[in-house]
Enzyme design. Sequence first.
Site, PDB file in Angstrom:
ATOM      1  N   HIS A 164     -43.080  -1.618   0.956  1.00  0.00           N
ATOM      2  CA  HIS A 164     -43.230  -0.829   2.355  1.00  0.00           C
ATOM      3  C   HIS A 164     -42.812  -2.073   2.988  1.00  0.00           C
ATOM      4  CE1 HIS A 164     -43.413   1.293   5.586  1.00  0.00           C
ATOM      5  NE2 HIS A 164     -44.029   0.566   6.098  1.00  0.00           N
TER       6      HIS A 164
ATOM      7  N   THR B 157      -6.926  -2.647 -13.292  1.00  0.00           N
ATOM      8  CA  THR B 157      -7.588  -2.144 -11.361  1.00  0.00           C
ATOM      9  C   THR B 157      -8.825  -2.566 -11.215  1.00  0.00           C
ATOM     10  OG1 THR B 157      -6.109  -0.002 -13.055  1.00  0.00           O
ATOM     11  CG2 THR B 157      -7.308   0.165 -10.922  1.00  0.00           C
TER      12      THR B 157
ATOM     13  N   LEU C 135     -15.201   5.893 -15.465  1.00  0.00           N
ATOM     14  CA  LEU C 135     -16.412   4.458 -14.206  1.00  0.00           C
ATOM     15  C   LEU C 135     -15.170   3.497 -14.684  1.00  0.00           C
ATOM     16  CD1 LEU C 135     -18.804   7.056 -14.463  1.00  0.00           C
ATOM     17  CD2 LEU C 135     -17.697   6.351 -11.645  1.00  0.00           C
TER      18      LEU C 135
ATOM     19  N   GLY D 104      -9.874  14.445  -1.184  1.00  0.00           N
ATOM     20  CA  GLY D 104     -11.171  14.554  -1.036  1.00  0.00           C
ATOM     21  C   GLY D 104     -12.139  13.486  -2.312  1.00  0.00           C
ATOM     22  N   GLY D 105     -12.014  12.827  -3.221  1.00  0.00           N
ATOM     23  CA  GLY D 105     -12.398  12.096  -3.926  1.00  0.00           C
ATOM     24  C   GLY D 105     -12.647  10.805  -3.579  1.00  0.00           C
TER      25      GLY D 105
ATOM     26  N   GLY E 169      -5.820  11.384  -7.801  1.00  0.00           N
ATOM     27  CA  GLY E 169      -7.028  11.600  -9.486  1.00  0.00           C
ATOM     28  C   GLY E 169      -6.060  10.018 -10.335  1.00  0.00           C
TER      29      GLY E 169
ATOM     30  N   LEU F  43      -6.303 -11.444 -15.176  1.00  0.00           N
ATOM     31  CA  LEU F  43      -7.239 -11.015 -16.054  1.00  0.00           C
ATOM     32  C   LEU F  43      -7.855  -9.390 -14.990  1.00  0.00           C
ATOM     33  CD1 LEU F  43      -8.805 -13.376 -18.520  1.00  0.00           C
ATOM     34  CD2 LEU F  43      -6.908 -11.786 -19.010  1.00  0.00           C
ATOM     35  N   GLY F  44      -8.573  -8.342 -15.631  1.00  0.00           N
ATOM     36  CA  GLY F  44      -9.366  -7.492 -14.915  1.00  0.00           C
ATOM     37  C   GLY F  44      -9.065  -6.336 -14.399  1.00  0.00           C
TER      38      GLY F  44
END
Length: 466
Positions: free
Chosen positions: A444, A41, A319, A181-182, A271, A38-39
């Site tokens: 900080h 790509t 995404l 170049g992605g 892509g 499962l999961g």
Amino acid sequence: MKSYDVAIIGSGPGGYVAAIRCAQLGMKTALIEKYDTLGGTCLNVGCIPSKALLDSSHHYHDAITHFEKHGIDIPGDVKVNLKQMIARKQSVVEENTKGIEFLMDKNKVDVYHGLGSFKDATHIEIAGKEKTEIEAKHSIIATGSKPASLPFIELDKERIITSTEALKLQEVPKHLIIIGGGVIGLELGQVYNRLGAQVSVVEYMDRIIPGMDGALSRELTKVLKKQKVKFYLSHKVTGVSRKGEKITVEAEDKKGKSVSLEGDYCLVSVGRKPYTDGLNAEAAGVKLNDRGQVEVDEHLRTSAGNIYAIGDVVRGAMLAHKAEEEGVMVAEILAGQKPHIDYNLIPGVVYTWPEVAAVGKTEEELKEAGVAYKSGQFPMRALGRSRASMDTDGFVKILADKETDEVLGVHMIGARVADLIAEAVVAMEYRASAEDIARMSHAHPTYAEAVKEAALAATDNRPLHS
């Protein structure tokens, strides 16, 4: 024949999350996955394994470049054990996929392994070790995407490879030529660059990560060039050939000047494209568009009224977290709720080092739309935390409406910005102004202080530390 309230085809981040949410909402749920694990790509040959290799190679790079400055002496030469690195990557993958199995069991989701294809709008045939047929009142298509290529490139998956093969190489390339170049190409390129490969990137557009803010593209290019990555921007690839272990990539620039690159591996990273092979969508009355995507309305409903589609197989950014949000949205629609996704607030991340992250509008988009805006930017090198960790590359840039001060876009490059971007998403979800962020106390020393300082710069150009 078993009957279900909802059947989900595909177990990637969109599919398995949809299954969990459907089960949580009381629906009898089936999850269909063509592979043994499962999961999808993301967990198997995408997000998770690539991050494992990025982390491992980052440790090695630090050991040979930074440890001495930190006062850490290592006797002898530091060597790469690629076999062990790949094995660790695989163990991370297995741990995550087993975690998905646990979640399916916990939520009482029935899992079927095999190729799911529609017989009609309510019946799905599953071709696994045995053929099974189930009935589903509703279905969700979550079949994801696969690597795209160029029509004249013959992928042999040995030397001319996709990201899938790049995640399991048995040797470090001498010269890795990357077409594209992605995000994917740059992440894997940095992995092998750190391990000793010469890396060349050929990109058709005039900059890398072309969908992101131009300032991020320029800064990442500068950083990667310092790491000896070579770029051939505004170059169109015209041919890729193999002779033995030698790969030749031919390209030409916008003026027609040609260049020939020789390497031992070529990663084709141009892509991804929707994956619907074997789905038999037409039998269910589900229409695909000319790009191969499943057509959906604003509620992710397909042309077949009881079938929905999510993730990489539909329009929008490819995404994992976008797919997850869509999976939850469809589950809640089926339960009679009225969920909503603001696609402008889906963040994008590049997991190189420094990391790159962004949400909202780019400066180029605001200019094109004629929106009056103001910009505030703060360099990471001005932070005490960045100097302490030696991660001084990068900046945070905040774009805000010139009149109302509402934050319209946040763009970051630097250490841990993949995590910092969540602050920007929260701020924009509640329509915060730059001044709102500027008035919030940030611990900080942290990298997050750059967000506050950039907000101060956007408010009235009054950053405290630059």
